[in-house]
Scaffold this motif. Structure first.
Motif, PDB file in Angstrom:
ATOM      1  N   ASP A  18      12.778  54.979   2.292  1.00 13.22           N
ATOM      2  CA  ASP A  18      12.877  56.126   3.200  1.00 13.22           C
ATOM      3  C   ASP A  18      14.344  56.542   3.323  1.00 13.22           C
ATOM      4  O   ASP A  18      15.044  56.114   4.235  1.00 13.22           O
ATOM      5  CB  ASP A  18      12.303  55.727   4.572  1.00 13.22           C
ATOM      6  CG  ASP A  18      12.213  56.907   5.539  1.00 13.22           C
ATOM      7  OD1 ASP A  18      12.841  57.956   5.264  1.00 13.22           O
ATOM      8  OD2 ASP A  18      11.529  56.776   6.560  1.00 13.22           O
ATOM      9  N   HIS A  19      14.796  57.374   2.389  1.00 12.37           N
ATOM     10  CA  HIS A  19      16.233  57.670   2.328  1.00 12.37           C
ATOM     11  C   HIS A  19      16.732  58.447   3.540  1.00 12.37           C
ATOM     12  O   HIS A  19      17.877  58.326   3.931  1.00 12.37           O
ATOM     13  CB  HIS A  19      16.586  58.399   1.026  1.00 12.37           C
ATOM     14  CG  HIS A  19      16.040  59.793   0.952  1.00 12.37           C
ATOM     15  ND1 HIS A  19      14.720  60.054   0.664  1.00 12.37           N
ATOM     16  CD2 HIS A  19      16.624  60.987   1.149  1.00 12.37           C
ATOM     17  CE1 HIS A  19      14.529  61.364   0.677  1.00 12.37           C
ATOM     18  NE2 HIS A  19      15.661  61.957   0.976  1.00 12.37           N
ATOM     19  N   GLN A  20      15.832  59.232   4.139  1.00  9.75           N
ATOM     20  CA  GLN A  20      16.240  59.962   5.346  1.00  9.75           C
ATOM     21  C   GLN A  20      16.554  58.987   6.472  1.00  9.75           C
ATOM     22  O   GLN A  20      17.567  59.093   7.164  1.00  9.75           O
ATOM     23  CB  GLN A  20      15.109  60.897   5.807  1.00  9.75           C
ATOM     24  CG  GLN A  20      14.882  62.088   4.908  1.00  9.75           C
ATOM     25  CD  GLN A  20      15.862  63.227   5.209  1.00  9.75           C
ATOM     26  OE1 GLN A  20      16.524  63.218   6.229  1.00  9.75           O
ATOM     27  NE2 GLN A  20      15.962  64.183   4.301  1.00  9.75           N
ATOM     28  N   ALA A  21      15.656  58.013   6.657  1.00  4.58           N
ATOM     29  CA  ALA A  21      15.858  57.006   7.707  1.00  4.58           C
ATOM     30  C   ALA A  21      17.117  56.194   7.430  1.00  4.58           C
ATOM     31  O   ALA A  21      17.833  55.812   8.362  1.00  4.58           O
ATOM     32  CB  ALA A  21      14.641  56.085   7.793  1.00  4.58           C
ATOM     33  N   ALA A  22      17.396  55.930   6.147  1.00  5.74           N
ATOM     34  CA  ALA A  22      18.567  55.116   5.799  1.00  5.74           C
ATOM     35  C   ALA A  22      19.849  55.749   6.327  1.00  5.74           C
ATOM     36  O   ALA A  22      20.702  55.072   6.891  1.00  5.74           O
ATOM     37  CB  ALA A  22      18.642  54.929   4.281  1.00  5.74           C
ATOM     38  N   ILE A  23      19.957  57.064   6.137  1.00  3.91           N
ATOM     39  CA  ILE A  23      21.172  57.752   6.607  1.00  3.91           C
ATOM     40  C   ILE A  23      21.154  57.871   8.132  1.00  3.91           C
ATOM     41  O   ILE A  23      22.163  57.652   8.802  1.00  3.91           O
ATOM     42  CB  ILE A  23      21.289  59.157   5.953  1.00  3.91           C
ATOM     43  CG1 ILE A  23      21.327  59.041   4.422  1.00  3.91           C
ATOM     44  CG2 ILE A  23      22.517  59.895   6.483  1.00  3.91           C
ATOM     45  CD1 ILE A  23      22.475  58.234   3.873  1.00  3.91           C
TER      46      ILE A  23
ATOM     47  N   ARG B 260      26.121  50.422   4.108  1.00  3.17           N
ATOM     48  CA  ARG B 260      25.206  51.439   4.633  1.00  3.17           C
ATOM     49  C   ARG B 260      25.935  52.387   5.600  1.00  3.17           C
ATOM     50  O   ARG B 260      25.652  53.586   5.643  1.00  3.17           O
ATOM     51  CB  ARG B 260      23.996  50.806   5.327  1.00  3.17           C
ATOM     52  CG  ARG B 260      23.079  49.965   4.453  1.00  3.17           C
ATOM     53  CD  ARG B 260      22.766  50.552   3.111  1.00  3.17           C
ATOM     54  NE  ARG B 260      22.247  51.919   3.173  1.00  3.17           N
ATOM     55  CZ  ARG B 260      22.145  52.728   2.125  1.00  3.17           C
ATOM     56  NH1 ARG B 260      22.526  52.330   0.930  1.00  3.17           N
ATOM     57  NH2 ARG B 260      21.663  53.955   2.267  1.00  3.17           N
ATOM     58  N   LEU B 261      26.853  51.838   6.393  1.00  5.20           N
ATOM     59  CA  LEU B 261      27.625  52.686   7.306  1.00  5.20           C
ATOM     60  C   LEU B 261      28.503  53.645   6.514  1.00  5.20           C
ATOM     61  O   LEU B 261      28.600  54.833   6.838  1.00  5.20           O
ATOM     62  CB  LEU B 261      28.489  51.822   8.240  1.00  5.20           C
ATOM     63  CG  LEU B 261      27.726  50.932   9.251  1.00  5.20           C
ATOM     64  CD1 LEU B 261      28.684  49.969   9.948  1.00  5.20           C
ATOM     65  CD2 LEU B 261      26.975  51.773  10.281  1.00  5.20           C
ATOM     66  N   LYS B 262      29.111  53.145   5.438  1.00  4.66           N
ATOM     67  CA  LYS B 262      29.953  54.005   4.614  1.00  4.66           C
ATOM     68  C   LYS B 262      29.109  55.065   3.903  1.00  4.66           C
ATOM     69  O   LYS B 262      29.529  56.218   3.764  1.00  4.66           O
ATOM     70  CB  LYS B 262      30.710  53.173   3.569  1.00  4.66           C
ATOM     71  CG  LYS B 262      31.799  52.283   4.115  1.00  4.66           C
ATOM     72  CD  LYS B 262      33.019  53.049   4.604  1.00  4.66           C
ATOM     73  CE  LYS B 262      33.887  53.575   3.466  1.00  4.66           C
ATOM     74  NZ  LYS B 262      35.115  54.250   4.000  1.00  4.66           N
ATOM     75  N   THR B 263      27.926  54.668   3.452  1.00  2.60           N
ATOM     76  CA  THR B 263      27.048  55.629   2.775  1.00  2.60           C
ATOM     77  C   THR B 263      26.676  56.750   3.736  1.00  2.60           C
ATOM     78  O   THR B 263      26.705  57.933   3.376  1.00  2.60           O
ATOM     79  CB  THR B 263      25.761  54.924   2.283  1.00  2.60           C
ATOM     80  OG1 THR B 263      26.124  53.850   1.421  1.00  2.60           O
ATOM     81  CG2 THR B 263      24.859  55.880   1.523  1.00  2.60           C
ATOM     82  N   ALA B 264      26.348  56.365   4.969  1.00  2.00           N
ATOM     83  CA  ALA B 264      25.990  57.380   5.964  1.00  2.00           C
ATOM     84  C   ALA B 264      27.188  58.265   6.275  1.00  2.00           C
ATOM     85  O   ALA B 264      27.060  59.484   6.404  1.00  2.00           O
ATOM     86  CB  ALA B 264      25.483  56.701   7.235  1.00  2.00           C
ATOM     87  N   GLU B 265      28.363  57.647   6.363  1.00  2.00           N
ATOM     88  CA  GLU B 265      29.574  58.426   6.635  1.00  2.00           C
ATOM     89  C   GLU B 265      29.736  59.526   5.591  1.00  2.00           C
ATOM     90  O   GLU B 265      29.892  60.704   5.918  1.00  2.00           O
ATOM     91  CB  GLU B 265      30.800  57.489   6.607  1.00  2.00           C
ATOM     92  CG  GLU B 265      32.128  58.201   6.748  1.00  2.00           C
ATOM     93  CD  GLU B 265      33.320  57.310   6.363  1.00  2.00           C
ATOM     94  OE1 GLU B 265      33.244  56.572   5.361  1.00  2.00           O
ATOM     95  OE2 GLU B 265      34.325  57.350   7.082  1.00  2.00           O
ATOM     96  N   LYS B 266      29.656  59.140   4.322  1.00  2.00           N
ATOM     97  CA  LYS B 266      29.859  60.124   3.250  1.00  2.00           C
ATOM     98  C   LYS B 266      28.763  61.189   3.279  1.00  2.00           C
ATOM     99  O   LYS B 266      29.038  62.370   3.129  1.00  2.00           O
ATOM    100  CB  LYS B 266      29.866  59.432   1.879  1.00  2.00           C
ATOM    101  CG  LYS B 266      30.823  58.269   1.748  1.00  2.00           C
ATOM    102  CD  LYS B 266      32.211  58.702   1.360  1.00  2.00           C
ATOM    103  CE  LYS B 266      33.177  57.535   1.597  1.00  2.00           C
ATOM    104  NZ  LYS B 266      34.512  57.707   1.164  1.00  2.00           N
ATOM    105  N   ALA B 267      27.528  60.749   3.462  1.00  2.00           N
ATOM    106  CA  ALA B 267      26.416  61.705   3.433  1.00  2.00           C
ATOM    107  C   ALA B 267      26.513  62.681   4.601  1.00  2.00           C
ATOM    108  O   ALA B 267      26.321  63.888   4.437  1.00  2.00           O
ATOM    109  CB  ALA B 267      25.080  60.960   3.466  1.00  2.00           C
ATOM    110  N   LEU B 268      26.823  62.173   5.777  1.00  2.00           N
ATOM    111  CA  LEU B 268      26.840  63.032   6.969  1.00  2.00           C
ATOM    112  C   LEU B 268      28.037  63.986   6.945  1.00  2.00           C
ATOM    113  O   LEU B 268      27.925  65.138   7.374  1.00  2.00           O
ATOM    114  CB  LEU B 268      26.860  62.184   8.239  1.00  2.00           C
ATOM    115  CG  LEU B 268      25.568  61.394   8.521  1.00  2.00           C
ATOM    116  CD1 LEU B 268      25.775  60.404   9.668  1.00  2.00           C
ATOM    117  CD2 LEU B 268      24.410  62.336   8.832  1.00  2.00           C
TER     118      LEU B 268
END
Lengths: 181, 284
Positions: free
Chosen positions: B51-56, B83-91
């Motif tokens: 669930d990539h949406q939930a991941a971010i 995961r925090l860094k991935t969310a940072e970049k995506a957001l």
């Protein structure tokens, strides 16, 4: 695939660097470079049915080393979600069951409770029965006992605030898949 | 020095020993850890797998919480960090259009080992070492997630990371070079496909011994679990009689700093380190 995932799979020229660096090819049915090639050729059934996308450990070596900057591990994740949506019989149902139980646990409390996670996984994946038949179950009991004795098995789940829990339930969709694939 | 602390779920459970050691060591070094209030699970492997949406969104919620504190964010678990860094970049790329979370940036996210390997803290550490750990010959095992992919982690040297090496040197530990610093241990396959983990980990033991190590030092609780829990079984199957204690780097810091409680941290391990410590003259 490119449009939905934003990953430029067409840039692959089959150098196979991904498969050479992959630590888990020994457990895969087809190599990562073959998955990419099949996607390029539009062989949807073949990629959705392969075990490779589930065996991938997401170590990100392939993504890091790809000379064409293709996020190969990202393709593996995308294909797992597509396989779930399409309803094909999953080649690695236990791996999926673990992901599912884990995400459900997050949805329940906002945090994962390791003490409850493993028993639930055993039930949901059908592992309990297989392990009871083999010696693996005594292994697991021994391990669980060892963890408890060393204070490494949590007994009490910790959650987050109620408002936080409500927010988490909005962020994580409820599972629409059958629990036991 | 105050930082926001994101412990992650394992550190409340199977990796309590990691939590205990890092909290004691940070205190000794004058780093105040302020736990992020109401933090939630980063989503780990499960979320990004299915669930990539939930991941971010899950990791992103923590960033939105941390944003309210004007402090650096430190994560001891490399997967949480990743995961925090991935969310940072995506957001930051997305700017609030496709995810249920908005985050404006402004929080520097650190892997704990990278954070503690910063020059001023290393100096402070060197000044405070009371019992140099002579006799310990270690390989540093970083695993995957603090390094890869560098576009996400912003790692300075993703094929040959240095943070643990730099921390262990002032402790008096002899750090052995090896090529398996960032190889994969199989991570959460331990549950559903432990055959994969056994094979990967078996090779790590062999290569560590080949490099001349008598212990392995990690900064990841998943790596620690995979290398520690089934070591007896895996090495038995390989027909080997040696055993390799698997230390968190913070446990060795505690021992070298002479923290009283550091002697007990090893009791939580499946491969007890006391034998090795006594053998090299570091017994209590």
């Amino acid at each position: 695939v490119e449009q939905a995932s934003g990953i430029r799979v067409s840039a692959c020229y089959q150098c196979k660097k991904c498969s050479n660096g992959c630590p888990v090819t020994f457990a895969m049915d087809i190599y990562p470079d073959q998955v990419i090639r099949l996607v390029q050729m539009g062989q949807k059934q073949a990629v959705l049915n392969c075990s490779t996308v589930w065996v991938c450990s997401a170590c990100e070596t392939c993504t890091t080393r790809c000379p064409n900057e293709i996020d190969i591990a990202g393709v593996m994740d995308y294909l797992k979600e597509e396989a779930l949506k399409s309803g094909v019989a999953l080649p690695q149902p236990r791996t999926y069951a673990f992901h599912r139980v884990f995400l459900d646990d997050i949805r329940r409390r906002g945090r994962v409770f390791e003490g409850g996670l493993l028993p639930r996984y055993m039930l949901k994946s059908g592992e309990m029965w297989r392990k009871l038949r083999t010696m693996e179950f005594t292994d697991d009991l021994g391990l669980a006992y060892g963890m408890v004795r060393r204070g490494r098995m949590p007994f009490r789940p910790r959650g987050i605030s109620l408002s936080g829990q409500a927010e988490i339930k909005r962020l994580v969709k409820k599972s629409t898949k059958p629990e036991r694939p | 020095m105050k930082v926001t602390y994101y412990p992650g779920c394992s550190l409340e459970g199977t990796a309590r020993d990691y939590a205990a050691s890092l909290e004691a060591v940070c205190q000794a070094l004058g780093v105040e850890l302020v736990e992020l209030e109401d933090w939630n699970c980063c989503g780990a492997t499960a979320a990004h797998a299915i669930d990539h949406q939930a991941a971010i969104a899950l990791a992103g919620r923590n960033l939105a919480l941390a944003e309210k504190q004007a402090r650096d964010l430190v994560a001891p678990c490399p997967l949480c960090f990743n995961r925090l860094k991935t969310a940072e970049k995506a957001l930051l790329k997305d700017r609030g259009t496709s995810f249920a979370i908005s985050y404006g940036g402004g929080v520097r996210i650190f892997d704990l080992a990278d954070f503690l390997a910063q020059e001023p803290l290393l100096q402070r550490l060197a000044d405070k070492v009371k019992h140099p750990l002579k006799g310990l010959q270690a390989v540093c095992y970083y695993g995957c997630m603090a390094s890869r992919p560098p576009e996400i982690t912003d790692a300075a040297n993703h094929e040959n990371p240095q943070s643990l090496d730099r921390i262990l040197k002032p402790l008096g530990v002899e750090v052995k070079p090896w090529s398996y610093k960032t190889d994969c241990c199989g991570a959460s396959h331990l549950i559903a496909r432990r055959d994969i983990v056994f094979r990967l980990v078996g090779r790590l033991y062999e290569k560590a011994v080949e490099a001349g190590a008598n212990c392995i030092v990690v900064s990841c609780q998943m790596c620690q679990a995979n290398l520690d829990l089934y070591q007896d079984k895996i090495l038995q199957e390989l027909g080997r009689s040696y055993r390799l204690p698997i230390f968190y780097f913070t446990e060795l810091m505690g021992l070298a700093l002479g923290l009283a409680e550091a002697r007990q941290w090893g009791d939580t391990h499946f491969v007890p380190p006391n034998e090795l410590l006594a053998e090299v003259g570091l017994g209590s």
